[in-house]
Structure formats: structure tokens, C-alpha cells
Design an enzyme around this catalytic site. Structure first.
Site, PDB file in Angstrom:
ATOM      1  N   HIS A   1      27.033  32.252  20.312  1.00  0.00           N
ATOM      2  CA  HIS A   1      25.852  33.010  19.621  1.00  0.00           C
ATOM      3  C   HIS A   1      25.427  33.884  20.526  1.00  0.00           C
ATOM      4  CE1 HIS A   1      26.251  30.098  16.284  1.00  0.00           C
ATOM      5  NE2 HIS A   1      25.745  29.160  17.014  1.00  0.00           N
TER       6      HIS A   1
ATOM      7  N   HIS B   1      29.206  26.659  23.036  1.00  0.00           N
ATOM      8  CA  HIS B   1      29.043  26.756  21.543  1.00  0.00           C
ATOM      9  C   HIS B   1      27.856  27.917  21.525  1.00  0.00           C
ATOM     10  CE1 HIS B   1      28.286  26.082  17.175  1.00  0.00           C
ATOM     11  NE2 HIS B   1      27.046  26.160  17.735  1.00  0.00           N
ATOM     12  N   GLU B   2      26.636  27.512  22.122  1.00  0.00           N
ATOM     13  CA  GLU B   2      25.670  28.371  22.093  1.00  0.00           C
ATOM     14  C   GLU B   2      25.856  29.807  22.969  1.00  0.00           C
ATOM     15  OE1 GLU B   2      23.190  27.753  20.286  1.00  0.00           O
ATOM     16  OE2 GLU B   2      23.817  25.584  20.056  1.00  0.00           O
TER      17      GLU B   2
END
Length: 448
Positions: free
Chosen positions: A26, A22-23
């Protein structure tokens, strides 16, 4: 592996993989948009490992593993060196900020498809959807007979036990009558309807399944294998014998047989067993022994093993597996949104929410069932994280996306005052949701 240690270990593996993915979404999109990333953290709090990359980003693993974050150069958090102004987050066009924020859930969605794809290529060992119904239950009243094979549910074909139970569980959220097609042991196909509209409101899925009374068909009381040198073999029992009774107690299924052996042997190890062979009844006198099998606790045994449930494994080639992964992701997302909608309107109970404890237990159970099952579990958790993060709650990615969409419409950023108020509201909502999920986890451990 110890259940507690296993649950903690596989929870950490699950969170580590999904939070990192997920990170990274980003991080990757931020770098593509020219934003300077100061820190990439898996976990919160004090760092237990960190290093500075060649790009100047600090990479770390922190003590509290329940999430992570990507810290970017941001003028809202302090003065920015004029030389780095072009790499500052808030100075980027709003569409780039939207892309950066949406990338986290987007990467979770990509991981969901990847995990389902790997699951279908590896294969997920399962059982055939051959069912029975608890006497006087809803399923029995609907016409389910022992040995019926479920062919389709609500018009959608099912091939495994877990697929059929997932379909039934999803239908229970709406509590509408559910059509299904079954094939009986005589080969005849029948169309039935499960009266889910008769289920009481406000219960969780587990209680609904108990009320419905639909279960995996029991194994017949047949001695598939009689081990040489054991009491049953010494008494003359043969493979394929059907156990009729033990000390006069009837054995309708293999579960009954397993239950009766230690129960009757505790009274006396000398057991009078009636078996059926070739249509004839044979009485056998068997003296049970106390033994430990494969490291299990010592118990009374006679040395027989059961038949096995019919196996069903979904395994495809790469191309077909990818198509199945996309379809499964779509169906699972639709089911998740349906559940959220039902809970928001009060049609489904919030008791269906699970927190960290529940996730840890399922992580351990799925890992013990094989790699295919664990990938399936990872896919579902990753999809849930994507959907949760897209909810328009401040402090979540969806909240920031809402702010940026408002900025697109009104032509200027949302005020600091509105953003701060939203942060407080978002924290309250998030902690309320987490507290409810944690309460449900604890409540499931308590006796009813």
C-alpha cells in the site's frame, strides 16, 4: 524451545513479516501515485516503537500484532491544507486508488511466489509417499497395501508424502471418488480409486483422514543399529536382526517394538526376545535398563535404533525453482478458492477454518522442521492473506475495491451513508469469521 514460547515467537515472526510486506505494498504504490503517507504501522493500538522518516511518515510498531495499516492524507478524516491537496488520497483518479488498495494483496501474492521459490532452492526435507492402510479402512478396501508407493493422484504426479496428503486433503472437500496410481513392492503399477464419496458430510479434514485410514508405511521391526555396551549388544543382538517377539508378544512393526519394551520391562526388566537372522530364529535374554536418551524422560531401553523412512527432498536450481513456485502458487490458490466455494455452498465444513492459535502451532512446527518448511508455511499464509483481503467485504481491501469499481461504473463515488453501512456489515462479518476460527482452534483442544 518450549512449545508455547515457540508458538508465540514464530507467530510474531510470521505476522511481522507478512503484515510488513502487505502494508509496504500500500505504502509503495501510494508514494508512486503522489499520495502523502502519514503513518506506517505494524500492529494496532499504542506504539511501542516509532520514528519520523525523512519523508515525514511516522513509522511505528504497535502493541497488538494482529495486522497493521497505512494512514494516508484523506479529506474524509478532516480538513486538508490546500497546499497538500494534490497529495490527498480521495482526490486521486479512481484507477490510482484501485492500484493503492490492490497493492497490499498484490504484494502478499508476490511474497508467496518468492517464499515458494526460496523453498524449492533450499529444499524441503520430506518422506517418500510409501503408504499403508489401516485394516478395514476405506484405503484398505480400495486396495492399498503396505509398501505401496503413490505415483500420481487424480492424474497429477506426486513425489513426497506431504504433496500426496495435500492432494488427498484437497480432494476431500468435494468428496468425489479420487483416482490414484500406485506401485507395489513387486514393482507392479495399479490404478485404484479412493471412495471419498462415502465420507460423511460436515466433518473437518482431520476426521476425514482418520476415516480414510491412509497412513505412512510403518517401519519394519528391524534393529538397524545395536549400540555397543548396551543390553541388546551384551545379549548378542546384531545390526539387521528382525525382532519377532518380546515375551511372546509379536512385533509387527518397529512401533510395536518401541511400545512393548517399556510395557514388558515395567513388569520385569528381564526380557525374552526372539529375533530372526538369516532366516533362522534366535532366542535372546536381554535385561533392559532405565536411561535418559538425549535429554528425554527416563525410560526402559535395550540400546537399538530403527531403520529410517525413505527420504525425498524437492530441490531445484533457480530457474526451475521459479517455475515450480509459480505452478505451486497457482495450484494452492485454486485449492483455496475451491475450499471457500465448498464452504459457502455447504459442501465443506467450516470446521476446517483455523485462527491465530492454529497458525501459531503450525508456525512453530514448520520452523522446527527447517527453513524450507517455514518458507512453505509463510507462502501459504501469505496467499491466504491475499485471498482473504480480496474478498468483497467492507473494511477489507476487497470491500474498498468493490466501492471503487462501482464508482467507475456509475461515474461518482459511493455515498458516505452506504460506505458507513457497509463498514458495520463488514465488521460483523469479519468478527463472525474470526470468532468461528477461534472457536475451531479451542474446540480442537477439547476431548471428543
Amino acid at each position: 524451545m518450549n512449545p508455547l514460547f515457540g508458538s508465540v515467537f514464530w507467530l510474531l515472526v510470521t505476522l511481522g513479516v507478512l503484515v510488513t510486506f502487505h502494508e509496504f505494498g500500500h505504502y509503495w504504490v501510494a508514494r508512486r501515485c503522489g499520495v502523502r503517507v502519514l503513518r506506517f504501522s505494524v500492529g494496532f493500538g499504542k506504539a511501542i516503537w516509532k520514528r519520523i522518516g525523512k519523508d515525514g511518515t511516522e513509522y511505528q510498531v504497535a502493541m497488538i500484532p494482529l495486522g497493521g495499516y497505512v494512514k494516508m492524507l484523506d479529506a474524509r478524516e478532516g480538513d486538508v491544507d490546500p497546499a497538500l491537496a494534490g497529495q490527498e488520497f480521495t482526490g486521486k483518479p479512481v484507477w490510482q486508488r484501485i492500484a493503492i488498495v490492490a497493492a497490499g494483496p498484490g504484494f502478499n501474492l508476490l511474497f508467496t511466489v518468492l517464499a515458494f521459490w526460496l523453498m524449492f532452492m533450499l529444499g524441503k526435507p520430506d518422506l517418500a509417499p510409501v503408504v499403508a492402510a489401516v485394516p478395514q479402512s476405506m484405503a484398505a478396501e480400495a486396495g492399498i497395501h503396505a509398501g505401496d508407493r503413490i505415483l500420481s493422484i487424480d492424474g497429477r504426479p506426486v513425489a513426497t508424502w506431504s504433496d500426496s496428503m495435500d492432494a488427498v486433503a484437497n480432494a476431500m472437500l468435494g468428496r468425489d471418488p479420487l483416482p490414484l496410481q500406485v506401485r507395489g513392492t513387486d514393482g507392479t503399477q495399479r490404478n485404484l480409486v479412493l471412495p471419498l464419496d462415502r465420507l460423511p458430510a460436515g466433518e473437518d479434514i482431520g476426521q476425514y483422514l482418520d476415516t480414510l485410514g491412509l497412513k505412512l508405511a510403518p517401519l519394519p521391526p528391524v534393529a538397524a543399529t545395536v549400540l555397543p555396551g548396551k543390553p541388546a549388544a551384551e545379549a548378542g543382538m546384531q545390526g539387521g536382526d528382525r525382532i519377532v517377539s518380546i515375551n511372546g508378544q509379536p512385533a509387527a512393526g518397529y512401533d510395536d517394538f518401541q511400545r512393548l519394551i517399556p510395557l514388558e520391562a515395567a513388569k520385569s526388566p528381564h526380557l525374552h526376545v526372539i529375533v530372526e537372522r538369516g532366516g533362522k530364529a534366535f532366542p535372546l535374554d536381554i535385561t533392559a535398563r532405565k536411561e535418559s536418551l538425549e535429554g528425554q524422560p527416563v525410560t526402559w531401553v535395550i540400546g537399538v535404533s530403527s531403520l529410517e523412512h525413505e527420504k525425498a527432498v524437492l530441490r531445484y536450481g533457480p530457474a526451475k525453482a521459479f517455475g515450480a513456485a509459480l505452478q505451486t502458487t497457482w495450484n494452492s490458490a485454486a485449492a483455496t478458492f475451491n475450499m471457500i466455494g465448498k464452504m459457502l455452498t455447504g459442501q465443506a465444513s467450516t470446521k476446517n477454518l483455523s485462527g491465530v492459535i492454529g497458525i501459531a502451532q503450525v508456525a512453530n512446527a514448520s520452523a522446527s522442521m527447517g527453513l524450507g518448511w517455514f518458507f512453505s508455511f509463510l507462502a501459504m499464509v501469505s496467499l491466504s492473506l491475499a485471498i482473504l483481503n480480496l474478498m468483497p467485504i467492507p473494511v477489507l481491501d476487497g470491500g474498498y475495491l468493490l466501492y471503487y469499481l462501482i464508482e467507475l461504473v456509475k461515474g461518482s463515488p459511493v455515498s458516505e451513508r452506504v460506505m458507513m453501512a457497509g463498514q458495520y456489515v463488514g465488521l460483523v462479518l469479519l468478527f463472525t469469521l474470526m470468532g468461528l476460527a477461534f472457536y475451531n482452534d479451542i474446540h480442537r483442544f477439547l476431548p471428543t
